[in-house]
Each structure stands twice: as C-alpha cells, then as structure tokens.
Design an enzyme around this catalytic site. Structure first.
Site, PDB file in Angstrom:
ATOM      1  N   GLU A  42      42.418  39.220  38.193  1.00 50.29           N
ATOM      2  CA  GLU A  42      43.142  37.978  37.854  1.00 50.29           C
ATOM      3  C   GLU A  42      43.229  37.041  39.064  1.00 50.29           C
ATOM      4  O   GLU A  42      44.220  36.341  39.265  1.00 50.29           O
ATOM      5  CB  GLU A  42      44.511  38.274  37.246  1.00 50.29           C
ATOM      6  CG  GLU A  42      44.347  38.975  35.901  1.00 50.29           C
ATOM      7  CD  GLU A  42      45.553  38.919  35.010  1.00 50.29           C
ATOM      8  OE1 GLU A  42      46.280  37.923  35.043  1.00 50.29           O
ATOM      9  OE2 GLU A  42      45.745  39.885  34.262  1.00 50.29           O
ATOM     10  N   HIS A 102      51.393  60.964  55.201  1.00 49.80           N
ATOM     11  CA  HIS A 102      51.068  62.295  54.654  1.00 49.80           C
ATOM     12  C   HIS A 102      50.051  63.025  55.539  1.00 49.80           C
ATOM     13  O   HIS A 102      49.736  64.190  55.265  1.00 49.80           O
ATOM     14  CB  HIS A 102      50.480  62.175  53.245  1.00 49.80           C
ATOM     15  CG  HIS A 102      51.490  61.965  52.141  1.00 49.80           C
ATOM     16  ND1 HIS A 102      52.223  60.810  52.008  1.00 49.80           N
ATOM     17  CD2 HIS A 102      51.875  62.768  51.121  1.00 49.80           C
ATOM     18  CE1 HIS A 102      53.006  60.913  50.940  1.00 49.80           C
ATOM     19  NE2 HIS A 102      52.823  62.086  50.391  1.00 49.80           N
ATOM     20  N   GLY A 152      32.889  34.397  38.640  1.00 51.89           N
ATOM     21  CA  GLY A 152      34.043  35.224  38.998  1.00 51.89           C
ATOM     22  C   GLY A 152      35.178  34.332  39.458  1.00 51.89           C
ATOM     23  O   GLY A 152      35.914  33.769  38.650  1.00 51.89           O
ATOM     24  N   SER A 153      35.298  34.116  40.778  1.00 53.73           N
ATOM     25  CA  SER A 153      36.295  33.160  41.286  1.00 53.73           C
ATOM     26  C   SER A 153      36.014  31.775  40.713  1.00 53.73           C
ATOM     27  O   SER A 153      36.941  31.021  40.388  1.00 53.73           O
ATOM     28  CB  SER A 153      36.245  33.107  42.811  1.00 53.73           C
ATOM     29  OG  SER A 153      36.678  34.342  43.348  1.00 53.73           O
ATOM     30  N   GLY A 201      37.869  38.077  27.667  1.00 52.89           N
ATOM     31  CA  GLY A 201      36.599  37.923  28.363  1.00 52.89           C
ATOM     32  C   GLY A 201      36.450  36.553  28.989  1.00 52.89           C
ATOM     33  O   GLY A 201      36.128  35.579  28.304  1.00 52.89           O
ATOM     34  N   LEU A 202      36.677  36.501  30.295  1.00 48.83           N
ATOM     35  CA  LEU A 202      36.549  35.231  31.021  1.00 48.83           C
ATOM     36  C   LEU A 202      35.402  35.324  32.029  1.00 48.83           C
ATOM     37  O   LEU A 202      34.462  34.526  31.992  1.00 48.83           O
ATOM     38  CB  LEU A 202      37.883  34.937  31.732  1.00 48.83           C
ATOM     39  CG  LEU A 202      37.882  33.823  32.768  1.00 48.83           C
ATOM     40  CD1 LEU A 202      37.626  32.491  32.086  1.00 48.83           C
ATOM     41  CD2 LEU A 202      39.219  33.788  33.504  1.00 48.83           C
ATOM     42  N   GLN A 241      48.925  57.545  55.542  1.00 42.64           N
ATOM     43  CA  GLN A 241      49.065  57.858  56.978  1.00 42.64           C
ATOM     44  C   GLN A 241      50.222  58.841  57.215  1.00 42.64           C
ATOM     45  O   GLN A 241      50.096  59.795  57.976  1.00 42.64           O
ATOM     46  CB  GLN A 241      49.308  56.549  57.752  1.00 42.64           C
ATOM     47  CG  GLN A 241      49.256  56.691  59.253  1.00 42.64           C
ATOM     48  CD  GLN A 241      47.834  56.955  59.752  1.00 42.64           C
ATOM     49  OE1 GLN A 241      46.865  56.750  59.023  1.00 42.64           O
ATOM     50  NE2 GLN A 241      47.722  57.452  60.967  1.00 42.64           N
ATOM     51  N   ILE A 262      35.574  43.342  31.856  1.00 44.53           N
ATOM     52  CA  ILE A 262      36.560  43.104  30.802  1.00 44.53           C
ATOM     53  C   ILE A 262      37.394  44.368  30.550  1.00 44.53           C
ATOM     54  O   ILE A 262      36.895  45.359  29.981  1.00 44.53           O
ATOM     55  CB  ILE A 262      35.868  42.624  29.497  1.00 44.53           C
ATOM     56  CG1 ILE A 262      34.865  41.500  29.805  1.00 44.53           C
ATOM     57  CG2 ILE A 262      36.921  42.187  28.479  1.00 44.53           C
ATOM     58  CD1 ILE A 262      35.420  40.342  30.618  1.00 44.53           C
ATOM     59  N   ARG A 264      58.451  67.385  55.357  1.00 43.86           N
ATOM     60  CA  ARG A 264      57.435  67.833  56.313  1.00 43.86           C
ATOM     61  C   ARG A 264      58.048  67.962  57.714  1.00 43.86           C
ATOM     62  O   ARG A 264      58.598  66.992  58.241  1.00 43.86           O
ATOM     63  CB  ARG A 264      56.301  66.804  56.335  1.00 43.86           C
ATOM     64  CG  ARG A 264      55.292  66.958  57.428  1.00 43.86           C
ATOM     65  CD  ARG A 264      54.327  68.056  57.113  1.00 43.86           C
ATOM     66  NE  ARG A 264      53.233  68.079  58.074  1.00 43.86           N
ATOM     67  CZ  ARG A 264      52.481  69.159  58.254  1.00 43.86           C
ATOM     68  NH1 ARG A 264      52.693  70.258  57.562  1.00 43.86           N
ATOM     69  NH2 ARG A 264      51.496  69.136  59.129  1.00 43.86           N
TER      70      ARG A 264
HETATM   71  N1  COS Z   1      47.335  25.841  35.055  1.00 40.78           N
HETATM   72  C1  COS Z   1      46.995  24.920  34.110  1.00 40.78           C
HETATM   73  N2  COS Z   1      46.042  23.963  34.330  1.00 40.78           N
HETATM   74  C2  COS Z   1      45.429  23.952  35.541  1.00 40.78           C
HETATM   75  C3  COS Z   1      45.749  24.886  36.545  1.00 40.78           C
HETATM   76  C4  COS Z   1      46.739  25.856  36.259  1.00 40.78           C
HETATM   77  N3  COS Z   1      47.082  26.777  37.163  1.00 40.78           N
HETATM   78  N4  COS Z   1      44.990  24.621  37.632  1.00 40.78           N
HETATM   79  C5  COS Z   1      44.214  23.569  37.328  1.00 40.78           C
HETATM   80  N5  COS Z   1      44.484  23.168  36.047  1.00 40.78           N
HETATM   81  C6  COS Z   1      43.824  22.090  35.309  1.00 40.78           C
HETATM   82  C7  COS Z   1      43.582  20.912  36.230  1.00 40.78           C
HETATM   83  O1  COS Z   1      44.681  20.012  36.182  1.00 40.78           O
HETATM   84  C8  COS Z   1      42.329  20.304  35.673  1.00 40.78           C
HETATM   85  O2  COS Z   1      42.666  19.483  34.567  1.00 40.78           O
HETATM   86  P1  COS Z   1      41.863  18.134  34.263  1.00 40.78           P
HETATM   87  O3  COS Z   1      40.479  18.584  33.859  1.00 40.78           O
HETATM   88  O4  COS Z   1      42.613  17.500  33.157  1.00 40.78           O
HETATM   89  O5  COS Z   1      41.861  17.356  35.552  1.00 40.78           O
HETATM   90  C9  COS Z   1      41.543  21.492  35.119  1.00 40.78           C
HETATM   91  O6  COS Z   1      42.516  22.527  34.917  1.00 40.78           O
HETATM   92  C10 COS Z   1      40.464  21.975  36.066  1.00 40.78           C
HETATM   93  O7  COS Z   1      41.066  22.234  37.315  1.00 40.78           O
HETATM   94  P2  COS Z   1      40.286  22.235  38.708  1.00 40.78           P
HETATM   95  O8  COS Z   1      39.324  21.098  38.750  1.00 40.78           O
HETATM   96  O9  COS Z   1      41.289  22.352  39.772  1.00 40.78           O
HETATM   97  O10 COS Z   1      39.433  23.580  38.608  1.00 40.78           O
HETATM   98  P3  COS Z   1      38.504  24.283  39.681  1.00 40.78           P
HETATM   99  O11 COS Z   1      37.150  24.439  39.095  1.00 40.78           O
HETATM  100  O12 COS Z   1      38.630  23.612  41.020  1.00 40.78           O
HETATM  101  O13 COS Z   1      39.063  25.797  39.762  1.00 40.78           O
HETATM  102  C11 COS Z   1      40.460  27.581  40.458  1.00 40.78           C
HETATM  103  C12 COS Z   1      40.326  26.102  40.076  1.00 40.78           C
HETATM  104  C13 COS Z   1      39.571  28.016  41.595  1.00 40.78           C
HETATM  105  C14 COS Z   1      41.897  27.739  40.864  1.00 40.78           C
HETATM  106  C15 COS Z   1      40.165  28.442  39.196  1.00 40.78           C
HETATM  107  O14 COS Z   1      38.796  28.424  38.908  1.00 40.78           O
HETATM  108  C16 COS Z   1      40.610  29.871  39.337  1.00 40.78           C
HETATM  109  O15 COS Z   1      41.789  30.187  39.170  1.00 40.78           O
HETATM  110  N6  COS Z   1      39.651  30.770  39.641  1.00 40.78           N
HETATM  111  C17 COS Z   1      39.931  32.181  39.667  1.00 40.78           C
HETATM  112  C18 COS Z   1      39.603  32.762  38.358  1.00 40.78           C
HETATM  113  C19 COS Z   1      40.143  34.126  38.236  1.00 40.78           C
HETATM  114  O16 COS Z   1      41.316  34.384  38.493  1.00 40.78           O
HETATM  115  N7  COS Z   1      39.278  35.036  37.791  1.00 40.78           N
HETATM  116  C20 COS Z   1      39.691  36.362  37.499  1.00 40.78           C
HETATM  117  C21 COS Z   1      39.827  36.502  36.046  1.00 40.78           C
HETATM  118  S1  COS Z   1      40.525  37.996  35.606  1.00 40.78           S
HETATM  119  S2  COS Z   1      40.927  37.656  33.714  1.00 40.78           S
END
Ligand code: COS
Length: 380
Positions: free
Chosen positions: A362, A337, A129-130, A122-123, A335, A155, A267
C-alpha cells in the site's frame, strides 16, 4: 490516547480470539504457506470481516478506530491474518461502500461484509507499482460488456477471492490517469487466471497473486463509480488502507516487543536476567516509546478519518512511522534473543519478516514520504 468503550471492548474480544485461535497456528501457516480458512470462518462469526461497513449494508457498522484496533490485535499474534483482513476490508469492501451504486452495494457488499466471500483489489501491475497510474490493463466497451485484457500483480487474497476490484484503462479522449476506471469481477469467470506467487519472505499465510485477464467479458453495470475516476478512487482508498497497514505494523511491533520483554526477564547471563543490564533495559525503553508514538499516529489518523478530515498526510505518516517502527522493534527483538532469535523456535523472526511487508505494501515508505512532503509543501 484513551480508547472509546467500544474500541476497548473490540480490543478485548479480538485479543481473546487471536490468543485462542491464531497463536496455535501462526507458525504453521507461515511455514506451510497455508491460507487459514478456518480463521476466516471464525472471524465471520465474530462479525470482524465487515467491521467498518454500515449495518444496513451488511457490516458491523463500527468506526475506523475499532477497525485499527482489530488489525493491531490480529497482527500482534499473526501478521498473515491481519493482512488478509486488512486487504479484504480496506481494499475490497470499502471501494464498493464508497463508490458503488445501490444495486452494486446490494449485490456485492452483504456477502463480503459477512465474510462469506473474501475480497481482493487489483491495482499494481508488473510495471505499475509506485507509479500506479502507469496501468496497462485495458477495458474496451463491446455492446453491453467490457472486454478486459492485461495482468495485475501482487494481489492479496486473489486466490480465495470471489469479488475482485481492479483498475483498467477505458480509453476515450483523455490521457494520463483520467482514463482509468474501476471494475468489479468474480475471478472465477472465463478468461481470468490467478497465479499464486509462492516463496515470499513474510506474510506467508496470505496469498499474493498475479491475476491475468484474457478477453474477459464483464457486464457494463460492473463498472464501479464514474468512468475515468478510477485513479482518484484508489488514491482515496489507499488513504484509508494505509491506516490499516499502520495498525498491522503497530501490532507486529507490539508482539515483538512483548516477546523481547518476556525473554529478557527470563534469560540469565552473568548471573542475572539480561533485562537487568542497562544496555538491554534501554533497548526495551526505546521500543516501548516508539510503539507508543506509532500507536498515537495510527489512532489519530483513524479518528480524523471518521471526523471527515483530510487524512492524506496523517494516514501516510501513520503508515510510514508504524512500519519503520515495526522493522526497528522486530530487529531489536531478534538481537535481544541472541542466537535463539535467529531460529524458528521463537516467533520474533516471523514478526520481523512480516513487518518488512508493511514498509512496502500500500505504498513504500518512500512513497509515504513523497505524499507527506507534497502535502506539507502544497499547504504553504
Ligand atoms: N486522495 C485523493 N485524491 C488524490 C490523492 C489522494 N491521496 N492524491 C492525489 N489525488 C488526486 C489529485 O488531486 C489529482 O486530481 P486531478 O486529476 O483532478 O488533478 C489526481 O488524484 C492525480 O494525482 P497526482 O497527479 O498527484 O498523481 P501522481 O501520478 O503524481 O501520483 C502518487 C501520486 C505517487 C502519490 C500515487 O501514484 C501513489 O500513491 N502511488 C503509490 C501507489 C501505491 O501505494 N501502490 C501500492 C498499492 S497496494 S494496493
């Protein structure tokens, strides 16, 4: 890219399983929105539900390439089953394997890795979301227990799950994302309500749920890893998880392509199989080429992960390209089909609906491009 002997063996085994056990029920579980517990039971016997978890922690101890091939082969026949397994392994088993202390691993991993317990993660929340760092769920320490309030959204597997990993704000001096921590909970405990979200476009055999926490009391020892590192933990988890969603997209694309290949050779129009027309043949050629490129990206990210390389960009590229390919290929398969592709008589419309999820779950395609571009530009 040539597969290792082990990955080749896994491919043959999972393909046989998918053809025999998943193909007969794939349309039905989609139509009825039914979780295929019988398939979980059979995959448990095959050792597929803890494939990347070391043997000493109760899993099969295979590498990420074998895992990617497994998800690809499941998705080639049934996207729902592939998603259930990918969420279980990448998002529930992996966090405990990577961040759990010895007693957490001992308690939670063997039942997950054997498949006795289905896992979930649960994230996301309604407003996170993003921007997953915008989590509003809170956990407050009260004696030797955490008291959790809030709600998680979208989730996968939560309805069947007895082990849920989730993130919550634990407060303290820090702000932003550095007060987010991860926890382990059994959703059957008092105060947790799991509400399935019905009527999804695709992956309808998998459950997608809202999980509500109302004064849920969790033992202090069920905090996963270091407090305040929950955000970084899940970004690491998603780096790996995106390979499996890329693999799922790859399998869906392959499945839709094979359907189109078969249909266009059977076909007949204007006195010959439609595959004899260059417009159709070129479409098949482009499908095959894009799928091969996607396969290289997914397998390459898997191999790099196991080599311990930084895979932030590689896993995002694999997921981005494979999921967009799955969308493109499955659209073209419909398409090819013609009118038949627009009905439930053929599986391509289901594959197209399932493929759409891979451009969203994800991390959306747009988030993958954000991640890739940040890696490119930061690396200069
Ligand atoms: N792996 C490990 N650590 C990471 C990382 C990665 N891919 N990307 C960034 N970090 C670290 C950074 O180094 C930073 O560390 P510090 O706090 O020590 O500086 C910390 O994590 C925060 O990173 P950042 O400031 O870049 O975070 P943002 O808020 O800008 O967000 C994104 C980054 C947008 C890439 C992130 O929020 C994301 O992936 N969002 C999508 C979420 C998603 O996929 N949701 C669907 C879930 S389905 S389970």
């Amino acid at each position: 890219m040539h597969l290792t002997d082990e990955a080749q063996m896994v491919r043959e085994m999972v393909r046989g399983f998918a053809e025999n056990e998943l193909r007969p029920i794939a349309a039905e579980i989609d139509r009825e929105e039914r979780f295929p517990q019988e398939s979980i039971d059979k995959m448990r016997e095959l050792g597929l539900l803890g494939i990347t978890i070391p043997e000493e922690e109760g899993g099969s101890g295979m590498d990420t390439l074998c895992y990617a091939v497994t998800i690809e082969e499941l998705a080639r026949v049934c996207g729902s089953t592939a998603l259930i397994v990918a969420a279980h392994i990448s998002l529930a088993c992996q966090p405990i394997h990577l961040f759990g202390n010895p007693s957490q691993k001992e308690k939670y991993l063997p039942p997950l890795a054997s498949g006795d317990v289905v896992g979930s993660y649960g994230l996301s929340e309604a407003d996170a979301g993003s921007d997953a760092g915008a989590t509003k769920t809170t956990a407050r320490l009260d004696g030797d227990e955490w008291v959790v309030n809030g709600a998680k959204m979208w989730i996968t597997n939560a309805l069947q799950s007895r082990t849920l990993i989730f993130t919550a704000r634990t407060g303290g001096e820090v702000e932003g994302t550095r007060d987010i921590s991860s926890f382990i909970v059994d959703p059957a405990v008092d105060g947790v309500t799991v509400n399935p979200i019905m009527g999804k476009l695709g992956v309808r055999g998998s459950t997608t749920c809202e999980v509500v926490f109302e004064d849920v009391r969790i033992p202090a020892e069920d905090l996963l890893g270091e407090p305040g590192l929950g955000f970084k933990q899940f970004l690491t988890i998603l780096d790996g998880g995106r390979i499996s969603i890329g693999a799922m997209a790859l399998g869906l694309a392959q499945g839709a392509y094979e359907e189109a290949l078969r249909f266009t050779q059977e076909r007949e129009q204007f006195g010959r199989p439609i595959s004899k027309f260059q417009a159709v043949a070129f479409m098949l050629a482009e499908m095959a080429t894009r799928i091969k490129a996607a396969r290289h990206l997914v397998y390459d990210a898997a191999v790099r992960k196991d080599a311990g390389e930084n895979i932030i960009a590689d896993s995002a590229m694999a997921k981005y390209y494979a999921s967009e390919t799955a969308q493109w290929v499955s659209t073209k398969a419909i398409q090819l089909h013609g009118g038949y592709g627009y009905t439930k008589e053929y599986p391509v419309e289901r594959m197209w609906r399932d493929a759409k999820l891979t451009t969203i779950g994800e991390g959306t395609s747009e988030i993958q491009l954000l991640v890739i571009s940040r890696e490119i530009l930061n690396g200069q």
